[in-house]
Scaffold this active site. Structure first.
Site, PDB file in Angstrom:
ATOM      1  N   HIS B 131       0.163  55.525 -16.525  1.00 38.68           N
ATOM      2  CA  HIS B 131       1.478  54.690 -16.744  1.00 38.68           C
ATOM      3  C   HIS B 131       1.616  53.451 -16.035  1.00 38.68           C
ATOM      4  O   HIS B 131       1.503  53.790 -14.704  1.00 38.68           O
ATOM      5  CB  HIS B 131       2.718  55.563 -17.002  1.00 38.68           C
ATOM      6  CG  HIS B 131       2.751  56.894 -17.966  1.00 38.68           C
ATOM      7  ND1 HIS B 131       3.013  56.294 -19.219  1.00 38.68           N
ATOM      8  CD2 HIS B 131       2.570  57.751 -17.793  1.00 38.68           C
ATOM      9  CE1 HIS B 131       3.118  57.276 -20.120  1.00 38.68           C
ATOM     10  NE2 HIS B 131       2.759  58.454 -19.221  1.00 38.68           N
ATOM     11  N   VAL B 254       2.753  84.563  -7.165  1.00 41.28           N
ATOM     12  CA  VAL B 254       3.797  84.671  -6.097  1.00 41.28           C
ATOM     13  C   VAL B 254       5.023  85.584  -6.455  1.00 41.28           C
ATOM     14  O   VAL B 254       5.428  85.131  -7.415  1.00 41.28           O
ATOM     15  CB  VAL B 254       4.199  83.342  -5.122  1.00 41.28           C
ATOM     16  CG1 VAL B 254       5.486  83.667  -4.450  1.00 41.28           C
ATOM     17  CG2 VAL B 254       3.106  82.747  -4.680  1.00 41.28           C
ATOM     18  N   LYS B 340       9.781  61.208 -27.767  1.00 43.60           N
ATOM     19  CA  LYS B 340       9.984  60.442 -26.442  1.00 43.60           C
ATOM     20  C   LYS B 340       8.820  59.423 -26.279  1.00 43.60           C
ATOM     21  O   LYS B 340       7.530  59.818 -26.361  1.00 43.60           O
ATOM     22  CB  LYS B 340       9.844  61.669 -25.484  1.00 43.60           C
ATOM     23  CG  LYS B 340       9.896  60.988 -24.070  1.00 43.60           C
ATOM     24  CD  LYS B 340       9.156  61.837 -23.013  1.00 43.60           C
ATOM     25  CE  LYS B 340       8.800  60.885 -21.909  1.00 43.60           C
ATOM     26  NZ  LYS B 340       7.631  60.153 -21.858  1.00 43.60           N
ATOM     27  N   ARG B 401       7.322  70.361 -19.969  1.00 44.80           N
ATOM     28  CA  ARG B 401       7.884  69.338 -18.615  1.00 44.80           C
ATOM     29  C   ARG B 401       8.859  70.132 -17.844  1.00 44.80           C
ATOM     30  O   ARG B 401       9.563  70.719 -18.295  1.00 44.80           O
ATOM     31  CB  ARG B 401       8.470  67.987 -18.988  1.00 44.80           C
ATOM     32  CG  ARG B 401       7.528  67.350 -20.480  1.00 44.80           C
ATOM     33  CD  ARG B 401       8.227  66.241 -20.796  1.00 44.80           C
ATOM     34  NE  ARG B 401       7.652  65.446 -21.929  1.00 44.80           N
ATOM     35  CZ  ARG B 401       7.947  65.664 -23.101  1.00 44.80           C
ATOM     36  NH1 ARG B 401       8.572  66.509 -23.720  1.00 44.80           N
ATOM     37  NH2 ARG B 401       7.239  64.992 -24.079  1.00 44.80           N
ATOM     38  N   SER B 428       6.577  63.815 -16.490  1.00 43.67           N
ATOM     39  CA  SER B 428       6.048  62.429 -16.765  1.00 43.67           C
ATOM     40  C   SER B 428       6.874  61.549 -15.721  1.00 43.67           C
ATOM     41  O   SER B 428       7.823  61.697 -15.872  1.00 43.67           O
ATOM     42  CB  SER B 428       6.163  61.943 -18.339  1.00 43.67           C
ATOM     43  OG  SER B 428       5.621  60.687 -18.456  1.00 43.67           O
ATOM     44  N   CYS B 494     -23.472  73.100 -28.822  1.00 44.81           N
ATOM     45  CA  CYS B 494     -22.353  72.218 -29.503  1.00 44.81           C
ATOM     46  C   CYS B 494     -22.802  71.115 -29.954  1.00 44.81           C
ATOM     47  O   CYS B 494     -22.913  69.950 -29.354  1.00 44.81           O
ATOM     48  CB  CYS B 494     -21.172  71.990 -28.599  1.00 44.81           C
ATOM     49  SG  CYS B 494     -19.995  71.097 -29.462  1.00 44.81           S
ATOM     50  N   CYS B 496     -21.216  69.094 -32.367  1.00 46.00           N
ATOM     51  CA  CYS B 496     -20.061  68.066 -32.633  1.00 46.00           C
ATOM     52  C   CYS B 496     -20.051  67.318 -31.302  1.00 46.00           C
ATOM     53  O   CYS B 496     -19.993  66.084 -31.340  1.00 46.00           O
ATOM     54  CB  CYS B 496     -18.704  68.905 -32.903  1.00 46.00           C
ATOM     55  SG  CYS B 496     -18.643  69.512 -34.305  1.00 46.00           S
ATOM     56  N   CYS B 531     -15.364  70.887 -35.573  1.00 44.38           N
ATOM     57  CA  CYS B 531     -15.623  72.116 -36.014  1.00 44.38           C
ATOM     58  C   CYS B 531     -14.826  73.451 -35.004  1.00 44.38           C
ATOM     59  O   CYS B 531     -14.821  74.393 -35.499  1.00 44.38           O
ATOM     60  CB  CYS B 531     -17.196  72.699 -36.078  1.00 44.38           C
ATOM     61  SG  CYS B 531     -17.854  73.534 -34.966  1.00 44.38           S
ATOM     62  N   CYS B 536     -20.629  76.777 -32.485  1.00 46.50           N
ATOM     63  CA  CYS B 536     -20.847  77.019 -30.955  1.00 46.50           C
ATOM     64  C   CYS B 536     -20.212  78.190 -30.500  1.00 46.50           C
ATOM     65  O   CYS B 536     -20.825  78.683 -29.410  1.00 46.50           O
ATOM     66  CB  CYS B 536     -20.914  75.744 -30.137  1.00 46.50           C
ATOM     67  SG  CYS B 536     -19.235  75.253 -29.758  1.00 46.50           S
TER      68      CYS B 536
END
Lengths: 425, 599
Positions: B131, B254, B340, B401, B428, B494, B496, B531, B536
């Site tokens: 950003h 933890v 948002k 978030r 963000s 693969c 695709c 796909c 794959c």
């Protein structure tokens, strides 16, 4: 560009039933043929189809998919068609002389030239997210084709308690297959009000095994973090939107999806081939030549077939035409006539015909919805050129008709219609 | 706003069911709310945006339990007695950036994450935008970190060999008469955003983005915006950290901490995990949505996290022809709101992303998607791109978030505990800020450590990480040489995404281990295409089993317990029970049966 590139008359992309038939028929026309297959063995999806019912039209007997493919493979072995398995066509470019293909294989990167192309790239399965199934992303959600590969090729059962979404043929066949292998198939759910598969599969795969079929119900959500723990199914309205309040939770560890097939035409599109919105395959004439001269399409890449016999037939047709193209270029006929239908048709192939036609022209169509006795007619310039009564029409069942070449004369378009056959009622 | 006023506000809204107290270091909210949304609302009502005195909320919703963290089932002693200089908790982009920056020093660094891979929470569940910081209020810490992080991206991604494209971003406007006002705002924008801003006319906009909606009359262009693959960057940071001596222990949660009190200050003595008790000198809290839980274990809870989820849709590469950069249209909302910012984003991998929305949730790990989110996002962004169609969706995902009530980052030493540093509340633009957070925490950590040891630079530090080769992007000649040297690069698994077997094996042989279908997918993309692994998937499963010398049934999709093949048949076959297949042999030609099993 590699000047030493080998040159072929016809290159067939895809070694499934369509590609096998195309390669053989192109060879029979005297063409020098290259057949490319990305998997390690020929046969396409037939490799994993160990159930029977293949070849009734062509051979008059019930074969397994593997047997059906093997017949073509034996025939292919008698030819000098060059077969490259485990080879991937990464890129195809149009050149002045035809096409330049960039091939990836374990032996290296190679470019070859070809005067014409047959695209027999088959189809892929629609996935969960493409039919708006929401929820989590656990293991245990897979397409019917993947499940079939696991069971029939790898010898592995994906799960124990299965729900099947979609009553397409692969879904029905997998319901039986999973049951035979010891899995518990809880039910087949179909969003439409009627089954999507062939009637014979409804009986042979579901009814005979006491597997319930739930119509007008769909899976709306999957649950579970690691492994699928259950699915939510909902009743749907006529527009197939889930009806709130009808949700039902079904515990299961596997969701098998048979929710539609999409012709694979990414290579075709990269070459500028026009894709039909109705079939999702290339627009084509009666030789299955696409809108790009020299590129032919066949099998499930052209439109999704329900019988392999028709797939082979389209492959043969395309292979023959591709060989002719390689010999003498695009056949310039007098005119191209559009093929049109009324709204009662799901689709019709081919999308246009080039006249004058040499032989009778086969047309493949699907109805948009289930109908009783129906008369299908074709008109050209106001003149009826075809008329036939069908006892019944169902969208899952593709119909084939032929129109004699002599009748296909005029300015066009060729207009197909459907009407209730009142006379008979 | 003083305490009394806060309480009045709460009373007016919640009729006395929620109390606020000043605990000195933070404001403490207690009581009950009727819904989780209301509990969050109470926090937001009292919070001061960017305020340093945070809201700690213990407001509960009767009948609604906060779910406990999902912990690994695994227990062993591999970390028992480890005494790292630094223990980083959390393998997201923040934690991995911290580990990588710290590895410039001669330190014993241990990063733990409870998941089976890095970047499994917010770091793989966002839109990958770097950003310029358009809508962040100046003065917030996240503004500073955003702009700093943004400025580091080019160098960092070039060092780590991670694709990064500074595409720029168009903020489009529907009302042409706004143009003079926006022109006036440019100097202000230039003072506050990363990079430069300028106004572009509709016709210029359409030269770059021909398919932008006709509703867009002009746009503000921000050249500082860019695109990165968020999990690709996180994995690269983790690998580079390991290459420079850091240790990353996955499947490591933890569970508790042992603290001791000395002169009114708390010190973490040990950290108990499912893989043994660790005795770190200092602890860095980069635990994302669980940062509050970690702070509490350390006796250093002075903020609260309220998880907020957002869903993005990924579109087929075919849709990419409609977009070259990133664009959005101002003043468009879906009917139900809950979206948002966001925009239509062309990703570095050639897809298009739409979203995200923003919905408060009590669940920190509920990544389920819902129909409404997708509908809302499309409704909103359809204004900016009329070409958007749900038919192009190949998949969707939800991220959560880790927001604080003050909606700002917390990057600072513990307030009660002497040997913890927090990188918390990182939402963000956390991806953009991550490289800067790494540097900021490195400085804080070295300073803290220098009280008890000498921190020397790591002379062997190598900032460069080699990426996995991408044959698809090579020249024909280079590709030919590559395949000649290793034929596995010539086997396309693969189709695709055109991924070779060689790349899949590479992904499994890196410094950060990876042996799951999803892990491989995030690294080299088999199954990312249209796909979605239909073709794959089984091949990748086979390759994993082969490489790891394990039975197919042990291959996992991702999480522990996500084995793909759980039926009995395979197990029976492994034991030599072949009779089940007997009946089928007659139907299939013999060579078709089981022949595909390359073992």
């Amino acid at each position: 560009m590699n000047k030493n590139a080998k040159t072929y008359d016809v290159t067939v992309i895809g070694g499934g039933p369509a590609g096998l038939a195309a390669a053989i028929s192109a060879h029979e026309q005297g063409a020098h043929v290259l057949l490319i297959e990305r998997e390690d063995r020929l046969g396409g999806v037939l490799k994993q189809c160990i159930h029977d019912g293949f070849g009734l039209l062509r051979f008059g007997e019930k074969l397994s998919g593997c047997e059906y493919a093997t017949r073509f493979m034996h025939k292919l072995e008698e030819t000098d068609v060059e077969v490259r398995a485990l080879t991937f066509a990464s890129r195809i470019e149009k050149t002045d002389e035809g096409f330049l293909l960039s091939l990836i294989q374990s032996s290296g990167f190679e470019q070859v030239k070809s005067k014409s192309l047959v695209l027999a790239t088959g189809c892929r399965e629609r996935t969960a997210r493409q039919v708006a199934i929401h929820g989590t992303r656990p293991a245990g959600v897979l397409t019917a084709g993947s499940a079939q590969y696991y069971i029939n090729i790898l010898g592995q059962l994906p799960g124990k308690n299965c729900v099947i979404l979609g009553s397409g043929d692969i879904g029905l066949i997998m319901a039986r297959r999973l049951t035979l292998e010891g899995a518990n198939v809880l039910g087949v759910y179909e969003a439409k009000a009627e089954p999507s598969g062939l009637m014979r599969n409804i009986y042979q795969c579901l009814v005979d095994f006491d597997i319930p079929l739930h119509l007008s119900k769909t899976v709306t959500e999957v649950h579970g973090r690691e492994r699928l723990t259950g699915v939510t199914v909902s009743a749907v309205d006529e527009r197939m939107n889930p009806i709130p309040g009808t949700e039902e939770y079904i515990p299961c560890d596997t969701l098998i999806l048979s929710v539609g097939l999409i012709p694979e035409n990414e290579l075709a599109e990269s070459l500028g081939v026009k894709i039909s919105r109705a079939t999702k395959g290339p627009e084509c004439n009666q030789d299955y030549e696409t809108t790009v001269p020299g590129i032919f399409s066949c099998g499930n890449a052209l439109h999704v077939n329900d019988l392999v016999d028709y797939v082979s037939e389209s492959g043969e047709n395309a292979g023959r035409a591709a060989a002719a193209y390689a010999k003498s270029g695009h056949e310039h006929r007098l005119k191209s006539v559009e093929v049109k239908t009324d709204k009662n048709f799901g689709y019709i192939v081919p999308s246009h015909i080039d006249l004058p036609a040499k032989d009778s022209v086969p047309f493949f169509f699907r109805t948009s919805k289930t109908r009783g006795r129906t008369r299908v007619k074709a008109f050209m310039d106001g003149k009826e050129v075809f008329s036939k009564v069908f006892a019944g029409l169902r969208p899952p069942e593709m119909e084939k008709i032929e129109i004699e070449a002599a009748k296909l004369q005029g300015a066009g378009p060729l207009q197909f219609t459907m009407e209730v056959d009142e006379h008979e009622q | 706003m003083n305490l009394k006023k806060k309480q009045q506000k709460l009373d007016a809204r919640f009729s006395g069911s929620i109390r606020i107290e000043d605990s000195g270091e933070y404001f403490h909210l207690t009581g009950t709310a009727s819904t989780w949304e209301e509990a969050v609302e109470a926090g937001l009502l009292c919070a001061e945006k960017g305020g340093l005195k945070h809201i700690v909320s213990d407001v509960t919703v009767p009948g609604q339990e906060k779910p406990a963290p999902i912990l690994p089932k695994l227990t062993d002693k591999t970390l028992e007695g480890r005494t790292p200089d630094i223990l980083i908790i959390g393998g997201g982009v923040t934690g991995c950036a911290i580990a990588r920056e710290l590895s410039k020093n001669k330190l014993d660094i241990l990063l733990v994450d409870k998941e089976y891979d890095v970047a499994l929470h917010a770091s793989s569940r966002n839109d990958g935008m770097v950003h310029p910081g358009i809508d962040i209020t100046p003065g917030l810490l996240k503004k500073k970190m955003n702009n700093w992080g943004n400025s580091i991206y080019d160098k960092l991604c070039s060092d780590l060999n991670v694709p990064f494209e500074r595409t720029g971003q168009y903020l489009c406007f529907k009302k042409g008469w706004y143009l003079p006002f926006m022109t006036l705002s440019v100097p202000y924008c230039n003072m506050t955003v990363a990079g430069k801003a300028h106004v572009v006319t509709g016709s210029k906009l359409r030269k770059v983005e021909p398919d932008v909606s006709p509703e867009a009359k002009f746009a503000l262009y921000f050249d500082g915006a860019g695109m990165v693959c968020p999990y690709g960057l996180t994995i690269a940071l983790a690998e580079n950290a390991i290459d420079n001596g850091a240790q990353i222990s996955l499947d490591t949660a933890v569970l508790s901490m042992e603290t001791e009190e000395n002169d009114g200050k708390t010190t973490i003595k040990s950290v108990t995990t499912n893989r043994g008790v660790i005795y770190p000198k200092i602890v860095i809290n980069a635990a994302g949505v669980f940062a509050e839980d970690i702070a509490q274990m350390a006796g250093d809870r002075f903020f609260s996290i309220h998880p907020r989820k957002g869903t993005n849709a990924i579109l087929d590469k075919k849709a990419r022809r409609h977009i070259n950069t990133i664009y959005s249209l101002m003043g468009t909302q879906s009917k139900t709101g809950h979206t948002k910012g966001g925009g239509i984003v062309g990703t570095v991998d050639g897809n298009v992303l739409i979203g995200p929305d923003a919905i408060e949730t009590i669940e920190k790990e509920d990544f389920a998607t819902h129909k409404d989110s997708i509908q809302n996002s499309f409704e909103k962004h359809n204004h900016a791109g009329k070409w958007l169609t749900t038919g192009d969706i190949i998949t969707y995902f939800t991220g959560i978030r880790a927001a604080t009530y003050e909606e700002d980052f917390i990057i600072e030493n513990g307030r009660f505990t002497s040997n913890i540093i927090h990188a918390a509340g990182i939402q963000s633009p956390g991806l953009t800020a991550a490289p800067a957070i790494g540097l900021a925490i490195e400085e804080l950590a070295c300073k803290m450590l220098s009280k008890q040891m000498t921190v020397e630079p790591n002379e062997n530090f190598n900032p460069v990480r080699q990426a996995i080769v991408k044959p698809k992007e090579m020249s024909d000649e280079d590709r030919e040489k590559l395949i000649a040297a290793n034929p596995d690069y010539g086997i396309i698994v693969c189709r695709c995404e055109e991924v070779s077997k060689g790349e899949i094996l590479d992904a499994m042989r890196r410094s950060l281990p990876c042996d799951t279908v999803d892990g491989i997918k995030r690294r080299v993309r088999p199954g990312m295409g249209r796909c979605q692994g239909g073709f794959c998937g089984p091949h990748v499963v086979n390759i994993i089993a082969e490489e790891k010398h394990i039975p197919l049934q042990q291959v996992r999709k991702g999480y522990e317990g996500s084995e793909i093949l759980t039926g009995e048949k395979g197990a029976a076959q492994e034991n030599g029970a072949e009779q089940e297949n007997g009946a089928e042999q007659e139907n299939g030609t013999p060579q078709e049966k089981g022949g595909g099993r390359h073992e």
